[in-house]
Design an enzyme around this catalytic site. Structure first.
Site, PDB file in Angstrom:
ATOM      1  N   LEU A  12     -11.469   9.440  -2.692  1.00 12.38           N
ATOM      2  CA  LEU A  12     -11.389   9.218  -1.378  1.00 12.38           C
ATOM      3  C   LEU A  12     -12.613   9.676  -0.434  1.00 12.38           C
ATOM      4  CD1 LEU A  12      -9.375   7.534   0.751  1.00 12.38           C
ATOM      5  CD2 LEU A  12      -8.581   9.934   1.456  1.00 12.38           C
ATOM      6  N   TYR A  66      -3.167   3.861   5.081  1.00  8.01           N
ATOM      7  CA  TYR A  66      -2.595   4.957   6.049  1.00  8.01           C
ATOM      8  C   TYR A  66      -3.676   5.868   6.402  1.00  8.01           C
ATOM      9  CZ  TYR A  66      -2.392   8.857   2.588  1.00  8.01           C
ATOM     10  OH  TYR A  66      -2.667   9.686   1.847  1.00  8.01           O
ATOM     11  N   GLU A  77     -10.682  14.871  -7.571  1.00  6.30           N
ATOM     12  CA  GLU A  77     -10.439  15.494  -6.234  1.00  6.30           C
ATOM     13  C   GLU A  77      -9.203  16.170  -6.703  1.00  6.30           C
ATOM     14  OE1 GLU A  77     -10.081  12.528  -3.459  1.00  6.30           O
ATOM     15  OE2 GLU A  77      -9.112  10.992  -4.952  1.00  6.30           O
ATOM     16  N   ARG A  95     -12.598   4.729   8.660  1.00  8.20           N
ATOM     17  CA  ARG A  95     -12.222   4.435   7.368  1.00  8.20           C
ATOM     18  C   ARG A  95     -10.835   3.608   7.298  1.00  8.20           C
ATOM     19  NH1 ARG A  95     -10.699   9.940   4.018  1.00  8.20           N
ATOM     20  NH2 ARG A  95      -8.874   9.977   5.784  1.00  8.20           N
ATOM     21  N   LYS A 102      -7.631   4.166   1.117  1.00 12.16           N
ATOM     22  CA  LYS A 102      -6.466   5.066   1.511  1.00 12.16           C
ATOM     23  C   LYS A 102      -5.262   4.256   1.249  1.00 12.16           C
ATOM     24  CE  LYS A 102      -5.508   9.123   4.359  1.00 12.16           C
ATOM     25  NZ  LYS A 102      -5.651  10.238   3.170  1.00 12.16           N
ATOM     26  N   ARG A 136       9.425 -11.140  -1.436  1.00 22.83           N
ATOM     27  CA  ARG A 136       8.910 -10.511  -2.520  1.00 22.83           C
ATOM     28  C   ARG A 136       8.099 -11.592  -3.605  1.00 22.83           C
ATOM     29  NH1 ARG A 136       9.115  -8.838  -7.656  1.00 22.83           N
ATOM     30  NH2 ARG A 136       8.591  -6.379  -8.032  1.00 22.83           N
TER      31      ARG A 136
END
Length: 285
Positions: free
Chosen positions: A205, A33, A180, A52, A148, A100
């Protein structure tokens, strides 16, 4: 007002936007995301977020269904359709719908791309005025934090634990060093006025706001060191702050109950927030 969402090429009212229960983002957290800030109806630091996103997709072998030009156009269109002046655009890309299985679905499986807006007053932030308190917690996330991904359960747990301890947020610690925050980059300013933030690696990140703030600090004559720092260094710092896409620059005034500096937002932190807003407002697209 009902928001208009983007889902796989279609514009839909939020009540009609549906994703399959077999989507791998839902079943396997197999997704990435981005969050892009909107200010004055324009995109802030968009190029960094788009780059990114592309990097995250490449690292996981995902294909973006839009070209660079199309992605920018969709961002602008969702702002217009929702008359968004201040807030954010959330974008999520998953590997798509498949039975799945731990094995990735065959190449050519259509990905799922969804985008929606959230209105937020990004300029008037009470936390930026008063500062926040953070609690130090162990970093128990997976090792590829430079991607991310939508694997956000532990950051949620850390934030909730921090609040249970009377803090506003968490700073995560691994091998004796701060990595972070739960959803932001951590920074300190030493007694000598040096801005210290962790160097980039798989441990954290690569923050887009982080990069912009470091650039602004250097441009204003601030010495910057990209290296790991310890919790003790953070507690002894003159100032501390976090950076993120929609919070910009927010002071940290206490760490595990210990006051940072004089317990008030520091001068450099306030300056960097002002510099960031002024320059990014001017360069937004």
């Amino acid at each position: 007002m009902t928001r208009t969402l983007y889902l796989n090429g279609a514009w839909l009212p939020e009540s009609e936007a549906k994703v399959s229960v077999f989507d791998r983002g839902f079943l396997m957290a197999d997704g990435i995301y981005e969050v892009t800030c909107v200010l004055d109806g324009k995109l802030v630091d968009y190029a960094g977020h788009a780059a990114r996103l592309q990097r995250s997709a490449q690292e996981l072998g995902m294909a973006l269904p839009l070209t660079e030009a199309e992605l920018l156009e969709v961002h602008r269109e969702i702002v217009a359709r929702n008359a968004l002046d201040q807030g954010l655009i959330y974008l999520q890309l998953t590997r798509g719908v498949a039975e799945r299985d731990f094995v990735y679905p065959p190449a050519g499986t259509p990905p799922t791309l969804v985008m929606f807006t959230q209105a937020k007053n990004v300029l008037e932030n009470a936390a930026a005025e008063a500062g926040i308190r953070v609690a130090l917690l162990p970093d128990l996330r997976w090792g590829r934090r430079d991607i991310k991904t939508v694997q956000l359960l532990y950051p949620c747990m850390a934030k909730m634990e921090a609040k249970a301890r009377g803090a506003d947020d968490a700073w995560l610690v691994e091998d004796g060093f701060v990595t972070e925050g739960s959803a932001a980059t951590s920074h300190i300013v030493t007694a000598e006025g040096v801005l210290v933030t962790r160097d980039l690696s798989h441990a954290l990140l690569p923050g887009i706001t982080r990069a912009s703030v470091l650039e602004l600090a250097a441009a204003h004559g601030v010495r910057v060191e990209e290296r790991a720092f310890t919790p003790d260094e953070a507690r002894a710092a003159r100032e501390a702050f976090i950076t993120s896409a929609t919070n910009f620059v927010v002071p940290v005034v206490a760490i595990d109950g210990a006051t940072v500096g004089d317990g008030k937002p520091g001068a450099l932190t306030r300056d960097l927030r002002r510099f960031y807003i002024e320059t990014r407002r001017a360069s937004a697209i």
